[in-house]
Design a protein around this motif. Structure first.
Motif, PDB file in Angstrom:
ATOM      1  N   SER A 116      33.068  40.555  30.837  1.00 23.31           N
ATOM      2  CA  SER A 116      32.065  40.294  32.119  1.00 23.31           C
ATOM      3  C   SER A 116      32.495  39.318  32.829  1.00 23.31           C
ATOM      4  O   SER A 116      31.935  38.142  33.117  1.00 23.31           O
ATOM      5  N   PRO A 117      33.655  39.288  33.732  1.00 22.36           N
ATOM      6  CA  PRO A 117      33.841  38.399  34.638  1.00 22.36           C
ATOM      7  C   PRO A 117      33.039  38.151  35.877  1.00 22.36           C
ATOM      8  O   PRO A 117      32.808  39.170  36.371  1.00 22.36           O
ATOM      9  N   ILE A 118      32.853  36.982  36.214  1.00 20.17           N
ATOM     10  CA  ILE A 118      32.068  36.584  37.159  1.00 20.17           C
ATOM     11  C   ILE A 118      32.625  35.732  38.348  1.00 20.17           C
ATOM     12  O   ILE A 118      33.209  34.657  37.778  1.00 20.17           O
ATOM     13  N   GLU A 119      32.818  36.249  39.464  1.00 17.12           N
ATOM     14  CA  GLU A 119      33.131  35.009  40.572  1.00 17.12           C
ATOM     15  C   GLU A 119      34.651  34.614  40.176  1.00 17.12           C
ATOM     16  O   GLU A 119      34.868  33.386  40.220  1.00 17.12           O
ATOM     17  N   THR A 120      35.501  35.366  39.540  1.00 13.08           N
ATOM     18  CA  THR A 120      36.947  35.133  39.304  1.00 13.08           C
ATOM     19  C   THR A 120      37.835  36.015  39.924  1.00 13.08           C
ATOM     20  O   THR A 120      37.384  36.985  40.272  1.00 13.08           O
ATOM     21  N   ARG A 138      37.690  39.343  38.505  1.00 16.12           N
ATOM     22  CA  ARG A 138      36.570  40.253  38.901  1.00 16.12           C
ATOM     23  C   ARG A 138      37.140  41.246  40.025  1.00 16.12           C
ATOM     24  O   ARG A 138      36.610  42.500  40.014  1.00 16.12           O
ATOM     25  N   ASP A 139      38.038  41.096  40.751  1.00 14.51           N
ATOM     26  CA  ASP A 139      38.782  41.909  41.674  1.00 14.51           C
ATOM     27  C   ASP A 139      39.452  43.033  40.765  1.00 14.51           C
ATOM     28  O   ASP A 139      39.118  44.248  41.532  1.00 14.51           O
ATOM     29  N   VAL A 183      38.349  44.301  38.036  1.00 14.32           N
ATOM     30  CA  VAL A 183      37.056  45.146  37.623  1.00 14.32           C
ATOM     31  C   VAL A 183      36.747  45.978  38.513  1.00 14.32           C
ATOM     32  O   VAL A 183      36.191  47.234  38.409  1.00 14.32           O
TER      33      VAL A 183
END
Length: 186
Positions: free
Chosen positions: A127-131, A134-135, A137
């Motif tokens: 669950s990557p957020i704001e990293t 995230r791109d 994903v």
């Protein structure tokens, strides 16, 4: 957990061919698991395959009854190559994470490709957020939409992939680590 992966991975990779060029398995907490694979034929044509479970495998009353649904579409060579380059860039940076980021709920992503020496490389992200991860994903979700017919803009997707590749190259050294987690690939 071992039984879950032992049953799920072969199911999700049904009919995926050869070592992965660009492959991603997505394991959400509550919705059905799915996987994409970009494959190249001997004639250098690319295909995007999407396999998804008929229900969430983890919560299935009878896992043996979970079926795989499949779609497959031809994609332009430029898009296939751009995705391959993106996955190669990211998996070449696989390193052990200093901390294990796990939570009760979320989505686990396993990204795989094959290195130039034939070694299958797999990175795991939770669950990557704001990293920058995230791109990747988001690109994966666009590929799922493409394979399922929700998106037909090959050109826009290729632009997004190339843009993500550029951004990831710029910031990769300062982003969240991908943990190297071996698993069975077909």
């Amino acid at each position: 957990l071992k039984e879950y992966y032992a049953g799920l991975i072969p199911l999700l990779t049904t009919d995926f061919q050869g070592p992965p060029i660009a492959r991603c398995m997505v394991l959400p907490s509550f919705t059905a698991e799915y996987a994409i694979s970009i494959e190249r034929s001997d004639s250098s044509k690319y295909r995007l395959k999407l396999n998804y479970c008929s229900e969430n495998y983890w919560y299935a009353q009878k896992r043996g009854n979970v079926k795989i649904k499949q779609t497959s579409i031809a994609i332009p060579s430029d898009l296939g190559l751009a995705d391959q380059e993106l996955f190669e860039l990211l998996t070449s940076q696989i390193r052990e994470s200093e901390t294990i980021m796990m939570g009760e709920y979320g989505t686990t992503y396993y990204f795989s490709t094959t290195s130039s020496n034939g070694k299958v490389l797999t990175g795991e992200i939770w669950s990557p957020i704001e990293t920058t991860m995230r791109d990747l994903v988001m690109i994966t979700q666009e590929l799922v939409d493409l394979a399922s017919g929700k998106n037909t803009r090959f050109d826009r997707l290729e632009t997004d992939v190339r843009g993500a590749n550029t951004e990831i190259e710029k910031t990769l050294s300062t982003t969240t680590a991908i943990r190297n987690r071996p698993h069975t690939c077909r």
